[in-house]
Each structure stands twice: as structure tokens, then as C-alpha cells.
Design a protein around this motif. Structure first.
Motif, PDB file in Angstrom:
ATOM      1  N   GLN A 112      19.281  -8.989  14.654  1.00 58.61           N
ATOM      2  CA  GLN A 112      17.460  -9.935  14.313  1.00 58.61           C
ATOM      3  C   GLN A 112      16.648  -7.937  13.633  1.00 58.61           C
ATOM      4  O   GLN A 112      16.668  -7.187  13.889  1.00 58.61           O
ATOM      5  CB  GLN A 112      16.755  -9.751  15.516  1.00 58.61           C
ATOM      6  N   SER A 118      12.125  -9.046   5.263  1.00 53.01           N
ATOM      7  CA  SER A 118      12.859  -9.996   5.255  1.00 53.01           C
ATOM      8  C   SER A 118      11.624 -10.857   4.314  1.00 53.01           C
ATOM      9  O   SER A 118      11.766 -11.025   2.699  1.00 53.01           O
ATOM     10  CB  SER A 118      11.883 -11.526   6.289  1.00 53.01           C
ATOM     11  N   ILE A 129      23.139  -7.266   7.246  1.00 54.57           N
ATOM     12  CA  ILE A 129      24.265  -8.822   7.907  1.00 54.57           C
ATOM     13  C   ILE A 129      24.978  -8.897   7.879  1.00 54.57           C
ATOM     14  O   ILE A 129      25.540  -9.039   8.516  1.00 54.57           O
ATOM     15  CB  ILE A 129      23.056  -9.835   7.578  1.00 54.57           C
ATOM     16  N   LEU A 145      22.259 -14.741  13.779  1.00 57.01           N
ATOM     17  CA  LEU A 145      21.221 -14.238  13.635  1.00 57.01           C
ATOM     18  C   LEU A 145      20.057 -14.915  14.213  1.00 57.01           C
ATOM     19  O   LEU A 145      19.597 -16.195  13.919  1.00 57.01           O
ATOM     20  CB  LEU A 145      21.116 -14.596  12.090  1.00 57.01           C
ATOM     21  N   ASN A 147      15.624 -15.827  13.882  1.00 57.16           N
ATOM     22  CA  ASN A 147      14.937 -15.338  12.838  1.00 57.16           C
ATOM     23  C   ASN A 147      13.318 -16.320  13.819  1.00 57.16           C
ATOM     24  O   ASN A 147      12.996 -16.784  14.351  1.00 57.16           O
ATOM     25  CB  ASN A 147      14.657 -16.740  12.074  1.00 57.16           C
ATOM     26  N   SER A 165      10.823 -16.174   5.531  1.00 56.38           N
ATOM     27  CA  SER A 165      11.659 -15.255   6.534  1.00 56.38           C
ATOM     28  C   SER A 165      12.160 -16.368   6.908  1.00 56.38           C
ATOM     29  O   SER A 165      13.695 -16.026   6.447  1.00 56.38           O
ATOM     30  CB  SER A 165      10.849 -15.236   7.649  1.00 56.38           C
ATOM     31  N   THR A 166      12.174 -17.546   7.292  1.00 55.52           N
ATOM     32  CA  THR A 166      13.319 -18.309   7.212  1.00 55.52           C
ATOM     33  C   THR A 166      14.176 -19.444   6.083  1.00 55.52           C
ATOM     34  O   THR A 166      15.739 -18.593   6.785  1.00 55.52           O
ATOM     35  CB  THR A 166      12.413 -20.055   7.313  1.00 55.52           C
ATOM     36  N   TYR A 169      16.362 -16.174   6.268  1.00 57.29           N
ATOM     37  CA  TYR A 169      17.859 -16.110   7.115  1.00 57.29           C
ATOM     38  C   TYR A 169      18.933 -17.524   7.109  1.00 57.29           C
ATOM     39  O   TYR A 169      19.992 -17.042   7.240  1.00 57.29           O
ATOM     40  CB  TYR A 169      17.157 -16.165   8.831  1.00 57.29           C
ATOM     41  N   LYS A 170      18.142 -18.323   6.700  1.00 57.97           N
ATOM     42  CA  LYS A 170      19.345 -19.438   6.044  1.00 57.97           C
ATOM     43  C   LYS A 170      19.666 -19.176   5.277  1.00 57.97           C
ATOM     44  O   LYS A 170      21.343 -19.407   5.953  1.00 57.97           O
ATOM     45  CB  LYS A 170      18.430 -20.572   5.374  1.00 57.97           C
ATOM     46  N   LEU A 180      22.992 -19.896  13.324  1.00 59.34           N
ATOM     47  CA  LEU A 180      21.262 -19.126  13.006  1.00 59.34           C
ATOM     48  C   LEU A 180      20.105 -20.398  14.049  1.00 59.34           C
ATOM     49  O   LEU A 180      20.055 -20.944  14.223  1.00 59.34           O
ATOM     50  CB  LEU A 180      20.236 -19.577  11.665  1.00 59.34           C
ATOM     51  N   ASN A 182      16.434 -19.880  14.867  1.00 57.30           N
ATOM     52  CA  ASN A 182      15.178 -20.524  14.080  1.00 57.30           C
ATOM     53  C   ASN A 182      13.902 -20.743  14.804  1.00 57.30           C
ATOM     54  O   ASN A 182      13.454 -21.600  15.005  1.00 57.30           O
ATOM     55  CB  ASN A 182      15.453 -21.317  13.209  1.00 57.30           C
TER      56      ASN A 182
END
Length: 260
Positions: A112, A118, A129, A145, A147, A165-166, A169-170, A180, A182
Motif C-alpha cells: 500500500q 495514485s 508495485i 494490493l 487500496n 485511486s481504485t 490499483y485495479k 486486490l 478494495n
């Protein structure tokens, strides 16, 4: 006389400052941070947490450990996370994280990064990452990961920034075949479905962070995503035991299962 008044005033201010610091530490406004390690038996699932204060404010690793035990899953963990402005980026933590991974004793490595990367340094975030995911897999660990729900507006999750941000990270999870977590999405869902919910710390000068309730919800998302655990009881030795804990756990389960 004037000198005596100055001495008395200085002593009074020193006492006030000391009490303020003690209060801040007690309420998690300030966390005197050091690496945290909680061991288990040789059969325990082992997790390395690498990130910023979004990992340890709210005690996500400890809460995950406690709730997983209610379903018979034993976890040990090591958390090397740091405050975001005190070395808590994946770039700054990379060497320490890789050194830990080389031991080969972790089943999962949770990553993280400092939250605003992000939004303002996507390519740098993706590079870090990628490096750490490759290293985790090289040493037999599953990269994960995380988020976090780091952005707020009027005391609620800022859906605009969190959705950006999501997506980052996706993308990172897809590109690196990583799991993930989330939490940002789960928090948005929780605020939409549970009236009067409160998951953030109050009066936090560092910016938005999880309260114990927020840490509990996030830990339940981890449990559901990593171990398929539907938490239906609150651990007796857990950090969060208020009446809405079961509702938070149910919300986490619904969010994860509905988004599989």
C-alpha cells in the motif's frame, strides 16, 4: 517576582504539552511507530505488510489476526509500514521489504503506497508495485494490493478521488496478477448502506485515517478476499466490539462477494 512567574508559566506549559502528547498517542492522533511483529505457530498464515499509516492506524493487521481466529485461521504478521511523510512510500520501503521477502517465510505480501501517488505519480506507483510484486512471487508469496479509503469530503469517503485511486490499483492488480483489497470501495458501500456510520478518526491533523471501526471493516474485507471468511461474530480479544461490528462484517462480506 517576574522571574518566578515565568518559571511557573513555563512549568505549566510543559505539563500541558506533555498531557497533550499523551492524549494524542492514546487516541492514535500520534503513533510512536516501530516495526510490529506478531508470531504464530508454524502452521499459521504469514503476512508481510508494507505501506503507510493507512496500514497501522486502525490496527488493520491486528484486527485481521483476531477476526480470522474466530473462523480457525491463524495468522502471524510483520508490519514494516511507516507514516507517509516518514519513509512510508513503496520506493523508500523497497529495500527493507525485499530483505524481508528473501526469508521466504511469507505467504502474502500486502503493498500500500503513500495515498496521493495514485493521483499525482501513477507511473512511479505502478513501477514500484511491479518490482515488489515480482519479488514477492519470486520468493513464494502472493502479492496483495491494498487500496485504502484515504480521501474524504465532509467526513465521508470522497468517491471522486477514491474511484480514481481504485482504477489505478485495479490496473496494477491486473498487470501483476495480484489480489486486490478494495477497502475504498467497501467503505463507500458501507456509508451508503449503514445509517450514521463513522469509520474515520476525529480531529486528525495528519489527514483521514481509519478509526478502530474503520480498521475492523477493512480487516473484514481482507478476511473475505484472502480467506473467503464470512465474519459473523466479534472476537472477544478484538480491538473493536461495538454493537455495529457484526453489521460492518456483513457489509464487508456483501461487498466482496457481490464484486467477485
Amino acid at each position: 517576582m517576574a522571574k518566578k512567574k515565568i518559571i511557573i508559566l513555563a512549568a505549566f506549559l510543559a505539563v500541558i504539552l506533555t498531557l497533550a502528547v499523551v492524549w494524542a498517542v492514546f487516541t492514535d492522533i500520534i503513533i510512536l511507530r516501530k516495526t510490529e511483529y506478531m508470531a504464530g505457530t508454524e502452521n499459521a498464515v504469514s503476512i508481510l505488510f508494507v505501506g503507510s499509516s493507512q496500514v497501522f492506524v486502525g490496527n488493520v493487521p491486528r484486527q485481521l489476526r483476531a477476526i480470522a481466529m474466530t473462523r480457525g485461521v491463524e495468522i502471524n504478521f510483520k508490519d514494516i509500514s511507516r507514516h507517509g511523510n516518514r519513509g512510508g512510500t513503496l520506493g523508500e520501503l523497497r529495500e527493507a521489504a525485499i530483505s524481508e521477502m528473501r526469508s521466504g517465510r511469507f505467504d502474502y505480501v500486502v503493498l500500500q503506497d503513500q495515498t496521493r501517488r495514485s493521483l499525482n505519480n501513477v507511473e512511479g506507483l505502478l513501477d514500484e508495485i511491479r518490482i515488489l510484486c515480482d519479488t514477492a512471487r519470486e520468493y513464494g508469496a502472493v502479492p496483495v494490493l491494498y487500496n485504502s479509503a484515504w480521501a474524504t469530503v465532509n467526513g465521508r469517503p470522497d468517491e471522486g478521488r477514491l474511484n480514481i485511486s481504485t482504477q489505478v490499483y485495479k490496473r496494477a492488480a491486473d498487470e501483476n496478477d495480484a489480489v486486490l483489497i478494495n477497502a475504498a470501495g467497501a467503505w463507500i458501500y458501507a456509508y451508503q448502506t449503514i445509517p450514521g456510520i463513522s469509520l474515520y478518526t476525529r480531529f486528525d491533523p495528519r489527514g483521514p485515517h481509519a478509526s478502530k471501526a474503520g480498521g475492523f471493516l477493512t480487516a473484514c474485507v481482507f478476511a473475505a478476499e484472502l480467506f473467503d471468511l464470512h465474519i459473523t461474530e466479534v472476537p472477544r480479544d478484538g480491538l473493536y466490539k461495538r454493537s455495529d461490528a457484526v453489521s460492518l462484517a456483513q457489509t464487508a462480506w456483501e461487498f466482496v462477494t457481490d464484486n467477485e
